[in-house]
Design an enzyme around this catalytic site. Structure first.
Site, mmCIF file in Angstrom:
data_model
loop_
_atom_site.group_PDB
_atom_site.id
_atom_site.type_symbol
_atom_site.label_atom_id
_atom_site.label_comp_id
_atom_site.label_asym_id
_atom_site.label_seq_id
_atom_site.Cartn_x
_atom_site.Cartn_y
_atom_site.Cartn_z
ATOM 1 N N ASP A 70 2.284 -8.079 -10.089
ATOM 2 C CA ASP A 70 2.081 -8.393 -11.494
ATOM 3 C C ASP A 70 0.926 -7.597 -12.089
ATOM 4 O O ASP A 70 0.174 -6.929 -11.382
ATOM 5 C CB ASP A 70 1.797 -9.891 -11.659
ATOM 6 C CG ASP A 70 3.015 -10.746 -11.364
ATOM 7 O OD1 ASP A 70 4.137 -10.255 -11.567
ATOM 8 O OD2 ASP A 70 2.834 -11.902 -10.934
ATOM 9 N N TYR A 129 -0.005 -10.560 1.898
ATOM 10 C CA TYR A 129 -0.929 -10.512 0.766
ATOM 11 C C TYR A 129 -2.283 -11.061 1.197
ATOM 12 O O TYR A 129 -2.368 -11.951 2.058
ATOM 13 C CB TYR A 129 -0.404 -11.358 -0.401
ATOM 14 C CG TYR A 129 0.625 -10.676 -1.267
ATOM 15 C CD1 TYR A 129 0.251 -9.988 -2.423
ATOM 16 C CD2 TYR A 129 1.973 -10.731 -0.937
ATOM 17 C CE1 TYR A 129 1.193 -9.369 -3.224
ATOM 18 C CE2 TYR A 129 2.930 -10.110 -1.734
ATOM 19 C CZ TYR A 129 2.535 -9.433 -2.882
ATOM 20 O OH TYR A 129 3.477 -8.810 -3.668
#
Length: 270
Positions: A70, A129
Protein backbone atom coordinates in the site's frame (compact mmCIF):
# COMPACT_ATOMS: atom_id res chain seq x y z
CA UNK A 1 12.05 -14.75 -24.89
CA UNK A 2 13.37 -14.85 -21.34
CA UNK A 3 11.52 -14.73 -18.02
CA UNK A 4 13.57 -12.67 -15.58
CA UNK A 5 12.98 -12.45 -11.83
CA UNK A 6 14.14 -9.31 -10.06
CA UNK A 7 14.69 -8.80 -6.35
CA UNK A 8 14.34 -5.15 -5.40
CA UNK A 9 13.97 -2.76 -2.50
CA UNK A 10 12.14 0.53 -2.28
CA UNK A 11 11.37 3.35 0.08
CA UNK A 12 7.59 3.64 -0.07
CA UNK A 13 7.40 7.11 1.51
CA UNK A 14 6.64 8.94 -1.74
CA UNK A 15 4.84 6.15 -3.58
CA UNK A 16 1.11 5.44 -3.83
CA UNK A 17 1.84 1.76 -3.41
CA UNK A 18 3.19 -0.92 -5.72
CA UNK A 19 0.45 -1.25 -8.32
CA UNK A 20 0.26 0.91 -11.42
CA UNK A 21 -2.61 3.39 -11.12
CA UNK A 22 -4.86 5.01 -13.68
CA UNK A 23 -6.09 8.58 -13.58
CA UNK A 24 -8.39 9.00 -10.59
CA UNK A 25 -11.28 11.39 -10.15
CA UNK A 26 -11.45 13.27 -6.87
CA UNK A 27 -14.69 14.76 -5.53
CA UNK A 28 -14.60 18.49 -4.97
CA UNK A 29 -17.29 20.55 -3.30
CA UNK A 30 -20.18 19.77 -1.00
CA UNK A 31 -23.88 19.11 -1.34
CA UNK A 32 -25.68 17.52 -4.22
CA UNK A 33 -23.68 19.16 -6.99
CA UNK A 34 -20.19 17.75 -6.73
CA UNK A 35 -17.52 18.63 -9.22
CA UNK A 36 -14.75 16.25 -10.15
CA UNK A 37 -11.27 16.77 -11.43
CA UNK A 38 -8.66 14.32 -12.71
CA UNK A 39 -5.33 14.20 -10.96
CA UNK A 40 -2.12 13.30 -12.75
CA UNK A 41 -1.11 9.67 -12.54
CA UNK A 42 -0.17 8.56 -9.05
CA UNK A 43 3.47 7.57 -8.61
CA UNK A 44 3.86 3.80 -8.14
CA UNK A 45 6.77 1.39 -7.91
CA UNK A 46 5.51 -0.88 -10.69
CA UNK A 47 5.18 1.98 -13.17
CA UNK A 48 8.63 3.41 -12.38
CA UNK A 49 10.26 0.05 -13.08
CA UNK A 50 8.16 -0.55 -16.20
CA UNK A 51 9.29 2.84 -17.50
CA UNK A 52 12.93 1.82 -16.99
CA UNK A 53 12.29 -1.55 -18.65
CA UNK A 54 10.71 0.19 -21.63
CA UNK A 55 13.78 2.37 -22.09
CA UNK A 56 16.08 -0.68 -21.95
CA UNK A 57 13.93 -2.80 -24.31
CA UNK A 58 12.68 0.05 -26.52
CA UNK A 59 9.14 -1.32 -26.16
CA UNK A 60 6.56 -1.72 -23.35
CA UNK A 61 7.27 -4.49 -20.82
CA UNK A 62 4.83 -5.63 -18.10
CA UNK A 63 6.16 -6.31 -14.59
CA UNK A 64 4.45 -8.88 -12.32
CA UNK A 65 4.98 -8.38 -8.57
CA UNK A 66 4.78 -11.06 -5.89
CA UNK A 67 2.22 -8.90 -4.10
CA UNK A 68 0.96 -5.36 -3.70
CA UNK A 69 2.12 -2.99 -1.02
CA UNK A 70 0.00 0.00 0.00
CA UNK A 71 0.85 3.67 -0.11
CA UNK A 72 3.75 4.45 2.21
CA UNK A 73 4.77 0.80 2.75
CA UNK A 74 8.39 -0.18 2.06
CA UNK A 75 10.11 -3.30 0.73
CA UNK A 76 13.45 -4.83 1.68
CA UNK A 77 13.13 -7.67 -0.86
CA UNK A 78 10.15 -7.46 -3.18
CA UNK A 79 10.16 -9.97 -6.06
CA UNK A 80 8.86 -9.27 -9.56
CA UNK A 81 9.25 -10.88 -12.96
CA UNK A 82 8.93 -9.80 -16.58
CA UNK A 83 9.16 -11.43 -19.99
CA UNK A 84 12.06 -9.98 -21.96
CA UNK A 85 11.51 -10.04 -25.73
CA UNK A 86 15.27 -9.89 -26.41
CA UNK A 87 18.24 -12.05 -25.47
CA UNK A 88 21.04 -9.63 -26.28
CA UNK A 89 21.31 -8.22 -22.76
CA UNK A 90 23.48 -10.31 -20.42
CA UNK A 91 21.52 -11.20 -17.29
CA UNK A 92 23.95 -9.47 -14.92
CA UNK A 93 23.68 -6.23 -16.92
CA UNK A 94 20.04 -5.73 -16.00
CA UNK A 95 20.97 -4.59 -12.48
CA UNK A 96 23.13 -1.56 -13.42
CA UNK A 97 21.05 -0.82 -16.54
CA UNK A 98 17.82 -0.53 -14.56
CA UNK A 99 19.33 1.19 -11.52
CA UNK A 100 20.79 3.87 -13.80
CA UNK A 101 17.27 4.66 -15.04
CA UNK A 102 15.39 4.34 -11.75
CA UNK A 103 14.87 6.98 -9.04
CA UNK A 104 16.97 6.72 -5.88
CA UNK A 105 14.09 5.26 -3.85
CA UNK A 106 14.04 2.02 -5.92
CA UNK A 107 17.04 -0.33 -6.24
CA UNK A 108 17.38 -3.61 -8.14
CA UNK A 109 19.57 -6.14 -6.28
CA UNK A 110 19.43 -9.43 -8.21
CA UNK A 111 18.28 -10.73 -11.59
CA UNK A 112 17.85 -14.41 -12.45
CA UNK A 113 16.29 -16.33 -15.30
CA UNK A 114 13.22 -18.47 -14.64
CA UNK A 115 11.09 -20.83 -16.77
CA UNK A 116 8.63 -19.02 -19.03
CA UNK A 117 5.65 -20.21 -16.97
CA UNK A 118 7.05 -18.75 -13.72
CA UNK A 119 5.05 -15.96 -12.07
CA UNK A 120 6.29 -14.04 -9.02
CA UNK A 121 2.81 -13.89 -7.54
CA UNK A 122 1.54 -17.41 -8.15
CA UNK A 123 4.84 -19.22 -7.56
CA UNK A 124 5.55 -17.58 -4.20
CA UNK A 125 5.10 -20.06 -1.34
CA UNK A 126 5.17 -17.48 1.44
CA UNK A 127 5.78 -13.82 2.18
CA UNK A 128 7.36 -12.27 5.27
CA UNK A 129 6.55 -8.81 6.58
CA UNK A 130 8.19 -6.88 9.38
CA UNK A 131 6.65 -3.98 11.27
CA UNK A 132 8.99 -1.66 13.18
CA UNK A 133 8.05 0.26 16.34
CA UNK A 134 10.38 2.75 18.02
CA UNK A 135 10.31 2.46 21.80
CA UNK A 136 12.78 5.13 22.89
CA UNK A 137 11.95 8.70 23.81
CA UNK A 138 12.67 10.33 20.45
CA UNK A 139 13.44 8.54 17.17
CA UNK A 140 16.31 9.95 15.12
CA UNK A 141 15.03 12.19 12.32
CA UNK A 142 16.16 9.73 9.65
CA UNK A 143 14.07 6.95 11.25
CA UNK A 144 10.76 8.82 11.26
CA UNK A 145 9.65 7.50 7.86
CA UNK A 146 10.37 3.87 8.84
CA UNK A 147 8.98 3.34 12.35
CA UNK A 148 5.88 3.90 14.44
CA UNK A 149 7.05 5.80 17.57
CA UNK A 150 5.50 4.35 20.74
CA UNK A 151 7.57 6.32 23.30
CA UNK A 152 7.41 3.31 25.66
CA UNK A 153 8.63 -0.28 25.89
CA UNK A 154 5.76 -2.77 25.59
CA UNK A 155 5.78 -6.17 27.31
CA UNK A 156 7.27 -8.43 24.62
CA UNK A 157 6.29 -11.61 26.46
CA UNK A 158 2.62 -10.57 26.48
CA UNK A 159 2.79 -9.62 22.80
CA UNK A 160 4.24 -13.01 21.93
CA UNK A 161 1.59 -14.79 23.97
CA UNK A 162 -1.04 -13.03 21.86
CA UNK A 163 0.72 -13.51 18.52
CA UNK A 164 1.10 -17.26 19.20
CA UNK A 165 -2.65 -17.56 18.53
CA UNK A 166 -1.98 -17.01 14.84
CA UNK A 167 -0.10 -20.20 13.99
CA UNK A 168 -1.51 -22.46 11.25
CA UNK A 169 -4.59 -22.05 9.08
CA UNK A 170 -6.43 -19.05 10.47
CA UNK A 171 -9.58 -17.09 9.68
CA UNK A 172 -8.23 -13.53 9.55
CA UNK A 173 -11.54 -11.77 8.87
CA UNK A 174 -11.14 -9.59 11.97
CA UNK A 175 -8.07 -7.97 10.43
CA UNK A 176 -9.23 -7.39 6.86
CA UNK A 177 -9.85 -3.80 5.82
CA UNK A 178 -13.28 -2.85 4.55
CA UNK A 179 -13.37 -3.44 0.84
CA UNK A 180 -11.06 -6.44 0.83
CA UNK A 181 -12.23 -8.55 -2.11
CA UNK A 182 -10.60 -11.86 -1.14
CA UNK A 183 -12.92 -14.82 -1.69
CA UNK A 184 -11.55 -16.55 1.41
CA UNK A 185 -10.31 -14.79 4.54
CA UNK A 186 -8.35 -17.86 5.67
CA UNK A 187 -4.57 -17.66 5.55
CA UNK A 188 -1.89 -20.14 6.55
CA UNK A 189 0.43 -18.39 9.01
CA UNK A 190 3.86 -19.96 9.48
CA UNK A 191 4.90 -17.74 12.37
CA UNK A 192 4.14 -14.41 14.06
CA UNK A 193 6.65 -13.16 16.62
CA UNK A 194 7.86 -10.00 18.40
CA UNK A 195 11.51 -9.28 19.26
CA UNK A 196 13.69 -6.31 20.16
CA UNK A 197 16.43 -4.74 18.03
CA UNK A 198 18.03 -2.08 20.16
CA UNK A 199 15.36 0.55 20.77
CA UNK A 200 13.13 -0.94 18.07
CA UNK A 201 10.41 -3.51 18.61
CA UNK A 202 9.93 -5.72 15.55
CA UNK A 203 6.81 -7.68 14.65
CA UNK A 204 7.55 -10.36 12.05
CA UNK A 205 4.85 -12.44 10.38
CA UNK A 206 5.18 -15.04 7.63
CA UNK A 207 2.20 -16.44 5.72
CA UNK A 208 1.22 -17.81 2.33
CA UNK A 209 -0.65 -14.55 1.60
CA UNK A 210 -2.19 -11.57 3.37
CA UNK A 211 -5.48 -9.69 3.37
CA UNK A 212 -5.63 -5.97 2.61
CA UNK A 213 -3.99 -4.05 5.51
CA UNK A 214 -3.93 -7.25 7.56
CA UNK A 215 -0.41 -6.80 9.00
CA UNK A 216 -1.05 -3.20 9.98
CA UNK A 217 -4.38 -4.18 11.59
CA UNK A 218 -2.65 -6.92 13.56
CA UNK A 219 0.17 -4.62 14.65
CA UNK A 220 -2.25 -1.97 15.87
CA UNK A 221 -4.46 -4.49 17.67
CA UNK A 222 -1.54 -6.13 19.48
CA UNK A 223 -0.16 -2.81 20.73
CA UNK A 224 -3.58 -1.53 21.77
CA UNK A 225 -4.45 -4.70 23.68
CA UNK A 226 -1.05 -4.86 25.39
CA UNK A 227 -1.36 -1.24 26.51
CA UNK A 228 -4.77 -1.98 28.05
CA UNK A 229 -3.42 -5.03 29.88
CA UNK A 230 -5.02 -7.53 27.51
CA UNK A 231 -4.13 -11.22 27.43
CA UNK A 232 -3.80 -13.95 24.82
CA UNK A 233 -7.39 -14.91 25.63
CA UNK A 234 -8.53 -11.37 24.79
CA UNK A 235 -6.78 -11.48 21.44
CA UNK A 236 -8.14 -14.94 20.71
CA UNK A 237 -11.67 -13.62 21.34
CA UNK A 238 -11.11 -10.86 18.77
CA UNK A 239 -9.71 -13.37 16.29
CA UNK A 240 -12.66 -15.75 16.66
CA UNK A 241 -15.23 -12.95 16.46
CA UNK A 242 -14.17 -12.26 12.88
CA UNK A 243 -15.36 -8.65 13.18
CA UNK A 244 -12.99 -5.83 12.20
CA UNK A 245 -14.86 -3.45 14.52
CA UNK A 246 -13.77 -5.53 17.53
CA UNK A 247 -10.10 -5.36 16.58
CA UNK A 248 -7.78 -2.42 17.25
CA UNK A 249 -6.52 0.48 15.19
CA UNK A 250 -4.62 0.16 11.92
CA UNK A 251 -0.94 0.89 12.46
CA UNK A 252 0.62 3.65 10.29
CA UNK A 253 2.01 2.55 6.93
CA UNK A 254 5.54 3.86 7.42
CA UNK A 255 6.57 1.11 9.86
CA UNK A 256 5.78 -1.77 7.49
CA UNK A 257 8.26 -3.58 5.24
CA UNK A 258 7.78 -6.46 2.83
CA UNK A 259 10.82 -8.30 4.13
CA UNK A 260 11.15 -11.44 2.02
CA UNK A 261 9.41 -13.59 -0.61
CA UNK A 262 10.14 -17.33 -0.75
CA UNK A 263 9.72 -19.54 -3.80
CA UNK A 264 11.03 -22.82 -2.41
CA UNK A 265 8.89 -25.20 -0.40
CA UNK A 266 5.25 -26.21 -0.47
CA UNK A 267 2.60 -23.58 -1.02
CA UNK A 268 -0.39 -23.87 1.29
CA UNK A 269 -3.71 -22.59 -0.05
CA UNK A 270 -6.44 -21.17 2.24
Amino acid sequence: MRNILLTLSYDGTFFCGWQRQEYRKISKGEGKTEQTRCTKKLRTVQEEIENALQIVHKQPVVLYGSGRTDSGVHAAAQAANFISPIDSIPLENYIPALNARLPRDIRIHTAEEKPLNFNARFNAVNRTYRYFFYCGKTPPAWEMNYVWPLYRYPDVAKLNAMSSCLRGETDCSAFAAAGDKSVSKYRFIDHAVFFMQGEKLVFEICANAFLWKMVRSLAGTFIELEKKGGTAEDFFSVLKAGDRKKAGLTAPAQGLFLWNVAFKGKRVYP
